[in-house]
Design a protein around this motif. Structure first.
Motif, PDB file in Angstrom:
ATOM      1  N   SER A   1      -5.788   0.403   2.288  1.00 17.62           N
ATOM      2  CA  SER A   1      -5.102   1.521   2.925  1.00 17.62           C
ATOM      3  C   SER A   1      -5.495   2.847   2.278  1.00 17.62           C
TER       4      SER A   1
ATOM      5  N   LEU B   1      -9.088   3.719   3.175  1.00 22.16           N
ATOM      6  CA  LEU B   1      -9.193   4.196   4.565  1.00 22.16           C
ATOM      7  C   LEU B   1      -8.774   5.661   4.689  1.00 22.16           C
TER       8      LEU B   1
ATOM      9  N   GLU C   1     -12.016  11.147  10.301  1.00 24.39           N
ATOM     10  CA  GLU C   1     -11.432  10.554  11.518  1.00 24.39           C
ATOM     11  C   GLU C   1     -12.439   9.718  12.307  1.00 24.39           C
TER      12      GLU C   1
ATOM     13  N   LYS D   1     -12.955   6.393  10.497  1.00 24.04           N
ATOM     14  CA  LYS D   1     -11.751   5.571  10.682  1.00 24.04           C
ATOM     15  C   LYS D   1     -11.728   4.953  12.072  1.00 24.04           C
ATOM     16  N   HIS D   2     -12.049   5.786  13.078  1.00 19.15           N
ATOM     17  CA  HIS D   2     -12.035   5.324  14.460  1.00 19.15           C
ATOM     18  C   HIS D   2     -13.057   4.203  14.665  1.00 19.15           C
TER      19      HIS D   2
ATOM     20  N   LEU E   1     -14.362   2.146  12.359  1.00 19.24           N
ATOM     21  CA  LEU E   1     -13.940   0.926  11.659  1.00 19.24           C
ATOM     22  C   LEU E   1     -12.763   0.256  12.358  1.00 19.24           C
ATOM     23  N   ASN E   2     -11.857   1.056  12.895  1.00 19.09           N
ATOM     24  CA  ASN E   2     -10.729   0.499  13.636  1.00 19.09           C
ATOM     25  C   ASN E   2     -11.229  -0.287  14.854  1.00 19.09           C
ATOM     26  N   LEU E   3     -12.130   0.308  15.602  1.00 16.23           N
ATOM     27  CA  LEU E   3     -12.674  -0.374  16.785  1.00 16.23           C
ATOM     28  C   LEU E   3     -13.432  -1.641  16.399  1.00 16.23           C
TER      29      LEU E   3
ATOM     30  N   PHE F   1     -10.600  -3.980  13.565  1.00 19.35           N
ATOM     31  CA  PHE F   1      -9.226  -4.274  13.964  1.00 19.35           C
ATOM     32  C   PHE F   1      -9.134  -4.631  15.443  1.00 19.35           C
ATOM     33  N   GLU F   2     -10.018  -4.062  16.257  1.00 27.14           N
ATOM     34  CA  GLU F   2     -10.033  -4.407  17.683  1.00 27.14           C
ATOM     35  C   GLU F   2     -11.143  -5.393  18.021  1.00 27.14           C
TER      36      GLU F   2
ATOM     37  N   GLU G   1     -20.923   3.142  10.323  1.00 26.59           N
ATOM     38  CA  GLU G   1     -20.144   2.006   9.825  1.00 26.59           C
ATOM     39  C   GLU G   1     -20.566   1.664   8.397  1.00 26.59           C
TER      40      GLU G   1
END
Length: 164
Positions: free
Chosen positions: A110, A113, A118, A121-122, A124-126, A129-130, A152
């Protein structure tokens, strides 16, 4: 050390901030009386449903009330002793989901991150996490797959500095 533990126990006993309401205690004691009466009458222990029916109180409330009047036990209460070493309540507890290691790892992750911009983060999230592929991410944010790969890789390298 035993003296300190004794003092802590005494303090917790005398200054217990967790109080069971009178109505909940009354429900529990009524349930115990009915349980005893039904046990004597039927020569077998009644079920919670039978106690609930007898008192005309929902079984969930009876379970909650009976649980609330149970005396707490210490995590350091010995439950078995073979002569040399005791096994304590704490030794029998496990939580696969919330270990100190996973908690620390989540905290480190956390914090790492938070250090990313931004866009990183976006991405890595995609990706993580998605569960999207680099091509799907590229299409979604309007850049090439090679750029997604570079961003990445750079983001993960930056995060690694803060996690290690």
């Amino acid at each position: 050390m035993p003296m300190i533990i004794g003092e802590i126990r005494r303090y917790l006993r005398d200054n217990n901030s967790i109080r069971v309401s009178r109505s909940l205690r009354d429900t529990a004691y009524k349930a115990l009386q009915v349980k005893e009466r039904l046990t004597n009458a039927n020569s077998k222990e009644p079920t919670i449903e039978e106690i609930s029916k007898e008192l005309d109180i929902p079984k969930e409330l009876i379970l909650f009330a009976l649980d609330a009047i149970q005396d707490p036990i210490s995590l350091f209460e010995p439950i078995y002793h073979d002569g040399s070493e005791a096994i304590f309540v704490m030794d029998q507890l496990s939580d696969e989901k919330n270990t100190d290691v996973s908690w620390l790892e989540n905290l480190s992750l956390s914090e790492a991150l938070k250090r990313l911009n931004e866009r990183e983060k976006h991405i890595l999230n995609l990706r993580f996490f998605e569960g999207k592929t680099q091509m799907e991410v590229a299409d979604e944010i309007g850049i090439s797959q090679a750029q997604v790969s570079r961003l990445e890789k750079s983001a993960l390298k930056n995060m690694k500095k803060y996690i290690s």
